[in-house]
Design an enzyme around this catalytic site. Structure first.
Site, short mmCIF file in Angstrom:
data_model
loop_
_atom_site.label_atom_id
_atom_site.label_comp_id
_atom_site.label_asym_id
_atom_site.label_seq_id
_atom_site.Cartn_x
_atom_site.Cartn_y
_atom_site.Cartn_z
N ASP A 112 43.20 43.67 45.43
CA ASP A 112 42.59 43.89 44.11
C ASP A 112 43.36 43.10 43.05
O ASP A 112 44.56 42.88 43.17
CB ASP A 112 42.69 45.38 43.73
CG ASP A 112 41.76 46.26 44.56
OD1 ASP A 112 40.90 45.72 45.27
OD2 ASP A 112 41.92 47.50 44.48
N ARG A 162 36.52 37.83 46.30
CA ARG A 162 35.62 38.84 45.70
C ARG A 162 35.54 38.51 44.20
O ARG A 162 36.58 38.45 43.54
CB ARG A 162 36.20 40.24 45.88
CG ARG A 162 35.43 41.32 45.12
CD ARG A 162 36.28 42.55 44.83
NE ARG A 162 36.73 43.21 46.03
CZ ARG A 162 37.75 44.08 46.05
NH1 ARG A 162 38.43 44.36 44.94
NH2 ARG A 162 38.12 44.64 47.18
#
Ligand code: FDA
Length: 285
Positions: A112, A162
């Site tokens: 992340d 992502r």
């Protein structure tokens, strides 16, 4: 507050539960319904290296369960959870253990992206681990001005990305302050990523963006097996069902654990209507 029973009623829409067992049950159900998953053990900004090691071990247990059950699931981690604020080398060692294990069992660690002071260190570590093991995915935030050059670098290094809009409060010299500029930049970055990326992940609940991604993929003859959509557990379930019914790969990011407060507050900040929804839920007997 984080462990009180009332909190469960508040958070269950967005969070699988407190334990790994609960998380695994949710992921099994999602897999049965043709969704992919990414397990997120909540707990950013740990307060000691011992806590970071515990987080690493929790993730190793999650990877073991993924392997045992043959789940179609990755894990998503934050570097501050693995000790980045205390020791970069130890954080790197913790991450290396996770990525090595993910490579062994044929899945991946998705790293992340946190607030802007962490971006360089995060991308450098992802790049280093990818060169050594593969099996790692970076995250790029469309609100940052720097993201186009970061995406180009990651595409060159064939690191899966992502792409999300970005969830932290950033100053206007680093990030687009207006939402419409973030949305516009997202589309620019998405085009680059779909053209040049390695198994890109389009992470958004924005129906317009999802439709544009599908149109671009069709134009470029990019089959549904060559990219994936990603969404957060509990958000836009209508759109989630539609994508899966249409044969697209959709990975749901499924958080679990006790330390839900920062994650939960980011979700509320994104959509104030959630507060009304949650209050209604809380008042139900
Ligand atoms: P946008 O905010 O424009 O929302 C589009 C529509 O989606 C809304 O109109 C609403 O219908 C729905 N929606 C969006 N958010 C909602 C919410 N909280 N509750 C209810 N409905 C909502 N960020 C980051 O900085 N680092 C990261 O590593 C990640 N990782 C990540 C993984 C995955 C799988 C996703 C989907 C998102 C992230 N994010 C993230 C969060 C991301 O940056 C962003 O804050 C949210 O996804 C919201 O942006 P949207 O693209 O959904 O668009």
């Amino acid at each position: 507050m984080e462990t009180s029973p009332a909190a469960d009623r508040l958070t269950s829409r967005f969070i699988a539960g407190h334990t790994l067992a609960r998380e695994i049950a949710v992921c099994q159900r999602l897999n049965r319904d043709a969704y992919l998953a990414s397990l997120d053990h909540l707990g950013e900004s740990v307060t000691s290296l011992e806590e970071a090691e515990r987080s690493r071990d929790d993730y190793l247990s999650a990877l073991d369960r993924i392997a045992e059950l043959g789940l179609k699931a990755t894990v998503s981690v934050k570097l501050t959870q693995l000790g980045l604020d205390f020791s970069e080398p130890e954080c790197e060692q913790n991450m290396e253990r996770l990525v090595a294990r993910a490579a062994e069992i044929g899945t991946a660690v998705e790293v992340d992206m946190e607030a802007s002071p962490y971006v360089d260190r995060t991308l450098n570590l992802v790049s280093h681990l990818h060169a050594r093991y593969g099996h790692v995915r970076a995250v790029i935030q469309a609100y940052l001005y720097r993201s186009h050059s970061d995406i180009e670098r990651l595409c060159r290094e064939q690191i899966p990305v992502r792409l999300c809009k970005g969830a932290y409060k950033e100053p206007s010299d680093l990030a687009f302050p207006r939402k419409r500029d973030v949305d516009r930049n997202y589309v620019v970055l998405m085009k680059t990523l779909l053209a040049n990326g390695t198994h890109p992940a389009i992470a958004s609940h924005d129906g317009k963006i999802v439709r544009q991604a599908i149109a671009i993929a069709k134009e470029q003859e990019l089959g549904p097996d060559r990219f994936e959509f990603q969404m957060l557990y509990g958000i836009r379930r209508d759109l989630q069902r539609q994508l899966v019914a249409d044969g697209y790969q959709l990975r749901l990011y499924v958080p679990y654990g006790d330390a839900w407060y920062p994650y939960f507050m980011r979700r509320l900040a994104e959509r104030p209507a959630n507060v009304i929804f949650l209050m209604r839920n809380l008042l139900k007997t």
